[in-house]
Design a protein around this motif. Structure first.
Motif, PDB file in Angstrom:
ATOM      1  N   HIS A   5      14.702  -7.346  19.997  1.00  0.00           N
ATOM      2  CA  HIS A   5      15.443  -8.291  21.126  1.00  0.00           C
ATOM      3  C   HIS A   5      15.781  -9.490  19.510  1.00  0.00           C
ATOM      4  O   HIS A   5      16.453 -10.182  19.909  1.00  0.00           O
ATOM      5  CB  HIS A   5      14.399  -8.953  21.138  1.00  0.00           C
ATOM      6  N   GLU A   6      15.098  -9.178  18.481  1.00  0.00           N
ATOM      7  CA  GLU A   6      15.272 -10.402  17.633  1.00  0.00           C
ATOM      8  C   GLU A   6      16.216  -9.999  16.786  1.00  0.00           C
ATOM      9  O   GLU A   6      17.637 -10.482  16.817  1.00  0.00           O
ATOM     10  CB  GLU A   6      14.144 -10.107  16.892  1.00  0.00           C
ATOM     11  N   ALA A   7      16.953  -8.546  16.885  1.00  0.00           N
ATOM     12  CA  ALA A   7      17.602  -7.525  15.940  1.00  0.00           C
ATOM     13  C   ALA A   7      18.851  -7.820  16.689  1.00  0.00           C
ATOM     14  O   ALA A   7      20.120  -8.093  15.957  1.00  0.00           O
ATOM     15  CB  ALA A   7      17.599  -6.133  15.396  1.00  0.00           C
ATOM     16  N   VAL A   8      18.908  -7.978  18.585  1.00  0.00           N
ATOM     17  CA  VAL A   8      19.912  -8.752  19.027  1.00  0.00           C
ATOM     18  C   VAL A   8      21.007 -10.014  19.046  1.00  0.00           C
ATOM     19  O   VAL A   8      22.068 -10.268  19.116  1.00  0.00           O
ATOM     20  CB  VAL A   8      19.415  -7.976  20.236  1.00  0.00           C
ATOM     21  N   SER A   9      19.514 -10.691  19.353  1.00  0.00           N
ATOM     22  CA  SER A   9      20.176 -11.967  19.085  1.00  0.00           C
ATOM     23  C   SER A   9      21.013 -12.673  18.295  1.00  0.00           C
ATOM     24  O   SER A   9      21.928 -13.528  17.899  1.00  0.00           O
ATOM     25  CB  SER A   9      18.400 -12.830  18.931  1.00  0.00           C
TER      26      SER A   9
END
Length: 79
Positions: A5-9
């Motif tokens: 999720h953090e990487a996508v953000s």
């Protein structure tokens, strides 16, 4: 899952930057509302206006663009 999720953000932040720079490079000067509308139209994911505003501010800090003196709602492309 949290890492993903953090990487996508983070990836989305770069996509917002790229869209803003592409639009400003083509238009040279643009007002805030028009820029926001074009960025949202170009992005293929739902982005909040606050995220886009933050990315615009970072691009101003990094001297890719600036606010036009006398009319704070307009931006000018620099790079």
């Amino acid at each position: 899952r949290a890492k993903t999720h953090e990487a996508v953000s983070n990836d989305r932040l770069y996509l917002i930057d790229a869209a803003v720079v592409r639009i400003m490079k083509a238009r040279k000067t643009l007002d805030h509302r028009a820029l926001m509308g074009e960025v949202m139209a170009q992005l293929k994911f739902p982005a909040s206006s606050s995220d886009i505003k933050k990315r615009i501010e970072t691009l101003i800090e990094r001297e890719y663009m600036e606010r036009i003196e006398g009319d704070r709602s307009k931006y000018k492309y620099l790079a």
